[in-house]
Scaffold this motif. Structure first.
Motif, short mmCIF file in Angstrom:
data_model
loop_
_atom_site.label_atom_id
_atom_site.label_comp_id
_atom_site.label_asym_id
_atom_site.label_seq_id
_atom_site.Cartn_x
_atom_site.Cartn_y
_atom_site.Cartn_z
N TYR A 47 1.00 -1.15 0.04
CA TYR A 47 0.14 0.10 -0.05
C TYR A 47 0.80 1.19 -0.06
O TYR A 47 1.90 1.21 0.49
N GLY A 48 0.51 2.27 -0.75
CA GLY A 48 1.37 3.31 -0.91
C GLY A 48 0.53 4.44 -1.53
O GLY A 48 -0.80 4.14 -1.88
N GLN A 49 1.46 5.52 -1.99
CA GLN A 49 0.53 6.67 -2.60
C GLN A 49 1.26 7.18 -3.72
O GLN A 49 2.54 6.79 -3.89
N THR A 50 0.50 7.76 -4.47
CA THR A 50 1.18 8.56 -5.78
C THR A 50 1.80 10.01 -5.28
O THR A 50 1.67 10.25 -4.34
N ALA A 51 2.24 10.62 -6.16
CA ALA A 51 2.95 11.92 -5.72
C ALA A 51 2.11 13.00 -5.27
O ALA A 51 2.34 13.80 -4.60
N VAL A 52 0.63 13.01 -5.64
CA VAL A 52 -0.26 13.76 -5.07
C VAL A 52 -1.33 12.94 -4.02
O VAL A 52 -2.25 13.67 -3.80
N GLY A 53 -0.66 12.17 -3.65
CA GLY A 53 -1.49 11.50 -2.41
C GLY A 53 -2.62 10.47 -2.78
O GLY A 53 -3.37 10.35 -1.69
N GLU A 54 -2.67 9.90 -3.98
CA GLU A 54 -3.64 9.25 -4.30
C GLU A 54 -3.27 7.49 -3.85
O GLU A 54 -2.25 7.37 -3.91
N PRO A 55 -4.39 6.70 -3.29
CA PRO A 55 -3.79 5.59 -2.98
C PRO A 55 -3.59 4.44 -4.11
O PRO A 55 -4.05 4.61 -5.31
N TRP A 56 -2.58 3.66 -3.96
CA TRP A 56 -2.04 2.68 -4.84
C TRP A 56 -2.09 1.41 -4.20
O TRP A 56 -1.17 1.21 -3.14
N MET A 57 -2.55 0.30 -4.45
CA MET A 57 -2.28 -1.07 -3.64
C MET A 57 -2.28 -2.15 -4.58
O MET A 57 -2.87 -2.27 -5.71
N MET A 58 -2.04 -3.30 -3.99
CA MET A 58 -1.95 -4.66 -4.68
C MET A 58 -1.83 -5.74 -3.84
O MET A 58 -1.19 -5.56 -2.61
N TYR A 59 -2.51 -6.97 -3.92
CA TYR A 59 -1.89 -8.24 -3.15
C TYR A 59 -1.83 -9.23 -4.07
O TYR A 59 -2.09 -9.41 -5.12
N SER A 60 -1.12 -10.19 -3.49
CA SER A 60 -0.51 -11.45 -4.21
C SER A 60 -0.61 -12.54 -3.31
O SER A 60 -0.05 -12.63 -2.23
N VAL A 61 -1.20 -13.67 -3.90
CA VAL A 61 -1.25 -14.92 -3.42
C VAL A 61 -0.58 -15.88 -4.13
O VAL A 61 -0.89 -16.12 -5.39
N VAL A 62 0.53 -16.72 -3.42
CA VAL A 62 1.24 -17.64 -4.51
C VAL A 62 1.16 -19.10 -3.49
O VAL A 62 1.26 -19.11 -2.26
N LEU A 63 0.48 -20.25 -4.17
CA LEU A 63 0.52 -21.44 -3.60
C LEU A 63 1.50 -22.61 -4.33
O LEU A 63 1.75 -22.55 -5.54
N GLN A 64 2.47 -22.95 -3.62
CA GLN A 64 3.38 -23.98 -4.04
C GLN A 64 3.18 -25.51 -3.54
O GLN A 64 3.17 -25.30 -2.38
N HIS A 65 3.48 -26.33 -4.32
CA HIS A 65 3.32 -27.67 -3.74
C HIS A 65 4.00 -28.84 -4.78
O HIS A 65 3.85 -28.62 -5.97
N TRP A 66 4.66 -29.57 -4.08
CA TRP A 66 5.42 -30.70 -4.88
C TRP A 66 4.54 -31.78 -4.71
O TRP A 66 4.12 -32.50 -3.81
N LEU A 67 3.93 -32.02 -6.12
CA LEU A 67 3.09 -33.14 -6.21
C LEU A 67 3.43 -34.66 -6.04
O LEU A 67 2.94 -35.46 -5.50
N THR A 68 4.88 -34.67 -6.47
CA THR A 68 5.78 -35.74 -6.21
C THR A 68 7.13 -35.20 -6.04
O THR A 68 7.25 -34.01 -6.33
N PRO A 69 8.11 -36.34 -5.68
CA PRO A 69 9.36 -35.74 -5.39
C PRO A 69 10.06 -34.85 -6.64
O PRO A 69 11.04 -34.10 -6.71
N LYS A 70 9.38 -35.05 -7.82
CA LYS A 70 9.87 -34.48 -9.00
C LYS A 70 8.76 -33.60 -9.75
O LYS A 70 9.45 -32.78 -10.75
N MET A 71 7.86 -33.34 -9.24
CA MET A 71 6.86 -32.62 -9.97
C MET A 71 6.44 -31.35 -9.02
O MET A 71 5.81 -31.68 -7.98
N HIS A 72 6.49 -30.14 -9.55
CA HIS A 72 6.18 -29.13 -8.48
C HIS A 72 5.07 -27.99 -9.57
O HIS A 72 5.44 -27.83 -10.53
N ALA A 73 4.30 -27.68 -8.85
CA ALA A 73 3.31 -26.88 -9.12
C ALA A 73 3.04 -25.62 -8.43
O ALA A 73 3.27 -25.67 -7.17
N VAL A 74 2.85 -24.60 -9.18
CA VAL A 74 2.77 -23.18 -8.75
C VAL A 74 1.23 -22.64 -9.10
O VAL A 74 1.09 -22.72 -10.41
#
Length: 419
Positions: A245-272
């Motif tokens: 969360y932050g603001q632009t030069a004139v004080g307007e809000p600017w925001m983002m969110y991110s969700v990352v899920l990682q899982h090893w399906l098998t010892p050799k297979m990786h999913a994101v």
């Protein structure tokens, strides 16, 4: 006697480095991309990093010097890191958190000068970036608190700028258009227990919500970053939830969110699986002042065929509701000054409200991994081969950002040598 002294000095220097905890290293990455559209302007549309069509690019020649902190220690530890990057990727890594024209008013801006004008201002095809320059300390409080102070890569998202850290040569739209590359400020990391870790940051030097800030402008414009991480007991599953969360030069809000899920399906297979959503208020859009929004859903699946050979696939949908986040070619916009002139060339850049779709299949091969002789960096070489399909569907309008076409096929080959 002189020869003996020289040999002694040669032996002493590595020992001094070892004792000090300093590490010097880096990597070199370069490749070429064939565009089946054979675009007249020489660019791969809205694709960044590997953005030049039908020619070789030296993407990254990166050097670093680092002293890692002792995170498991019960004592104070001090370190830091400094990165120097030369190549065609530098322009996407510089501290351009202050745009050439103000995001809200459209008035010319003073972009600052941390690393924007160090080199090659005439074309910006090749340039220099200083993506990291920070001090770090380990504070022996509780389970140990690490604090960075300076300029550092964002901890959010999945893909990143450094070539060795990514499976694919090209990057997803979300990396360049939907989330920050770097921050300037303070970042703290604290492991609550074996499963949970929290991060928090105070960011500055930016007129775009705390993204990609420098050291000489907007230092009184503070924003924040939060990140919560969870690891399963067996380390097969990892979840990261964070945002800014932050603001632009004139004080307007600017925001983002991110969700990352990682899982090893098998010892050799990786999913994101990753989802990112962003929003900014009262932006100066072509149709007038309004709120801008964007989001991405993308997934990765990789499989290790052998110890030195892996294959993978990535799929993404990026929604640019207002045509404000994705530009074609992006390099032209990135090199724009506050007089409306781009140092990257006279090619016009375009954007429009659109949904972008991209599917990439690739292979990572370490051909010299099993060699027992020869120069060690050569034994660590990574060769990547990618095939990528991009398509843009305009929202309530026709839009053809790929040299006058709605889609394109890219065939790329690159190599990375870490040293």
């Amino acid at each position: 006697m002189m020869m003996t002294a020289d040999r002694a000095a040669a032996n002493v220097m590595p020992e001094l480095f070892k004792r000090s905890g300093l590490e010097i290293g880096g990597w070199i990455n370069g490749g070429a991309t064939y565009n089946a559209n054979n675009p007249a302007d020489g660019f791969n549309g809205a694709v960044t990093f590997a953005d030049r069509a039908n020619r070789f690019q030296l993407n990254q020649l990166n050097f670093f010097i680092e002293r890692s902190v002792e995170t498991d220690s019960k004592n104070w530890s001090i370190g830091g890191r400094f990165d120097f990057m030369f190549g065609t990727d530098a322009i996407y890594t510089q501290a351009f958190g202050i745009s050439a024209f103000d995001e809200n008013t459209g008035e010319p801006s003073d972009r600052g000068n941390w690393d924007l004008n160090i080199c090659c201002k005439s074309t910006r095809t090749y340039g220099i970036a200083l993506p990291q320059a920070y001090l770090e300390t380990h504070v022996p409080v509780g389970n140990g608190l690490n604090i960075k102070a300076g300029h550092f890569y964002t901890p959010l998202g999945y893909e990143s700028v450094p070539a060795p850290d990514n499976f694919f040569y090209t990057r997803a739209y979300i990396l360049n258009s939907g989330e920050p590359f770097t921050h300037t400020g303070f970042l703290g990391t604290y492991p609550v227990n074996r499963n949970w870790t929290i991060r928090g940051a105070a960011t500055t030097g930016s007129a775009t919500g705390g993204w990609d800030g420098g050291f000489d402008k907007q230092l009184d414009n503070w924003g924040g970053l939060a990140n919560l991480l969870w690891d399963s007991d067996d380390k097969r599953t990892n979840v990261s939830l964070g945002g800014t969360y932050g603001q632009t030069a004139v004080g307007e809000p600017w925001m983002m969110y991110s969700v990352v899920l990682q899982h090893w399906l098998t010892p050799k297979m990786h999913a994101v699986l990753q989802h990112t959503n962003g929003w900014a208020a009262n932006i100066n859009l072509p149709e007038g002042i309004g709120n801008a929004a964007w989001y991405s859903i993308n997934s990765h699946l990789t499989y290790e065929l052998r110890q030195n050979l892996s294959i993978g696939i990535r799929a993404e949908r990026f929604h640019d509701r207002n045509g404000w986040r994705v530009f074609s070619p992006y390099r032209i916009l990135s090199a724009l000054n506050n007089k409306g002139v781009s140092y990257a060339g006279n090619v016009p850049f375009i954007s429009a409200p659109a949904d972008y779709y991209a599917v990439t299949v690739g292979m990572n091969w370490k051909p010299a991994m099993r060699w027992n002789k020869g120069w060690k960096p050569i034994r660590n070489i990574i060769v990547r081969k990618n095939i990528r399909y991009d398509r843009a569907d305009g929202i309530d309008m026709a839009f053809r950002p790929f040299d006058g076409k709605k889609d394109q096929f890219l065939f790329s080959l690159d190599a990375t040598i870490p040293f």
